[in-house]
Design an enzyme around this catalytic site. Structure first.
Site, PDB file in Angstrom:
ATOM      1  N   ASP A   1       0.478   3.729   1.769  1.00 42.26           N
ATOM      2  CA  ASP A   1       0.440   4.281   3.132  1.00 42.26           C
ATOM      3  C   ASP A   1       1.849   4.580   3.644  1.00 42.26           C
ATOM      4  OD1 ASP A   1       0.259   4.330   6.130  1.00 42.26           O
ATOM      5  OD2 ASP A   1      -1.845   3.926   5.706  1.00 42.26           O
TER       6      ASP A   1
ATOM      7  N   HIS B   1      -2.261  -4.145   5.304  1.00 47.24           N
ATOM      8  CA  HIS B   1      -1.908  -3.688   6.655  1.00 47.24           C
ATOM      9  C   HIS B   1      -3.135  -3.238   7.439  1.00 47.24           C
ATOM     10  CE1 HIS B   1      -2.387   0.697   5.860  1.00 47.24           C
ATOM     11  NE2 HIS B   1      -2.159   0.317   4.608  1.00 47.24           N
TER      12      HIS B   1
ATOM     13  N   CYS C   1       0.840  -1.191   0.000  1.00 48.11           N
ATOM     14  CA  CYS C   1       0.000   0.000   0.000  1.00 48.11           C
ATOM     15  C   CYS C   1       0.879   1.246   0.000  1.00 48.11           C
ATOM     16  CB  CYS C   1      -0.893  -0.005   1.237  1.00 48.11           C
ATOM     17  SG  CYS C   1      -2.071   1.376   1.310  1.00 48.11           S
TER      18      CYS C   1
ATOM     19  N   ARG D   1       3.005   4.737   6.481  1.00 48.96           N
ATOM     20  CA  ARG D   1       3.427   3.966   7.666  1.00 48.96           C
ATOM     21  C   ARG D   1       3.954   2.584   7.306  1.00 48.96           C
ATOM     22  NH1 ARG D   1      -2.351   4.399  10.351  1.00 48.96           N
ATOM     23  NH2 ARG D   1      -2.786   3.930   8.155  1.00 48.96           N
TER      24      ARG D   1
ATOM     25  N   CYS E   1      -6.095   0.379   7.127  1.00 52.21           N
ATOM     26  CA  CYS E   1      -5.847   0.757   5.732  1.00 52.21           C
ATOM     27  C   CYS E   1      -6.901   1.752   5.240  1.00 52.21           C
ATOM     28  CB  CYS E   1      -5.851  -0.484   4.850  1.00 52.21           C
ATOM     29  SG  CYS E   1      -5.597  -0.119   3.095  1.00 52.21           S
TER      30      CYS E   1
END
Length: 209
Positions: A41, A100, A39, A43, A103
């Site tokens: 993302d 994750h 992803c 993080r 999400c």
């Protein structure tokens, strides 16, 4: 912007020097062993999660770690072309699809009404419609309305769905059947750092330990 500049200087003065020999070997050629589809993302950091060095991972990132089903098209297909290059040219041995916790892409797919003014994101997350339908059925089967449980199921079911989509690529399916390519599904929990791997025989995610 200043933080980025300082980061570059720190990389050049410290981190680059740690891996100088590796970068010298990589200047003309890359031979990554794994295609990591994760992803976007901020993080989720693939090299950090896997403790990988430069040159080991070929990384594709997009909202909700989506693998579009294979199709012949005259469109510009970013994810599809990157997968093609990793498998056909670089010859990766393993593909990891990593979802994750918490999400945002999966949340968006579950609540598309919150995407007003984001037409491209709205269209992108329609790729997850089959996952939404499956999870709704699973929630009905277990007679649950728990939002946290639905979120967890959705994120993990999405990983499995994207793994299945990989097998719609003829060259991936062929190599996979011959045992020349491994496909792994991972679920990363942000707050604990734990990673769970999908066991296709038991149909569950098991903690890597």
């Amino acid at each position: 912007m200043e933080k980025l500049i300082l980061g570059v200087l720190n990389f050049q003065e410290e981190e680059f020097l740690k891996h100088k020999e590796i970068f010298e070997k990589l200047k003309d050629l890359q031979t990554p062993h794994t295609l990591f589809i994760g992803c976007s993302d901020s993080r989720v950091v693939p090299t950090l999660i896997t403790n990988s060095k430069p040159g080991e991972l070929f990384i594709i990132r997009n909202i909700a770690n989506v693998v579009p089903k294979y199709r012949d098209s005259n469109e510009v297909l970013a994810t599809t072309s990157a997968i093609e290059y990793a498998v056909q040219v670089l010859g990766v041995e393993t593909i990891v699809v990593c979802g994750h916790s918490n999400c945002g892409g999966c949340k968006a797919a579950r609540n598309p009404e919150n995407l007003e003014g984001l037409p491209h994101v709205q269209k992108w997350v329609t790729e997850l419609k089959p996952v939404e339908n499956l999870v709704k059925k699973l929630m009905n089967d277990i007679n649950s309305t728990d939002d946290a449980q639905e979120e967890w199921l959705f994120e993990q079911a999405n990983v499995v769905y994207q793994m299945q989509n990989l097998l719609t690529y003829p060259y991936i399916s062929e190599k996979y059947k011959k045992g020349k390519l491994h496909i792994l599904g991972w679920y990363y929990i942000i707050e604990t750092g734990e990673v769970y791997s999908y066991n296709p025989l038991k149909l569950v995610f098991e903690k890597i330990q």
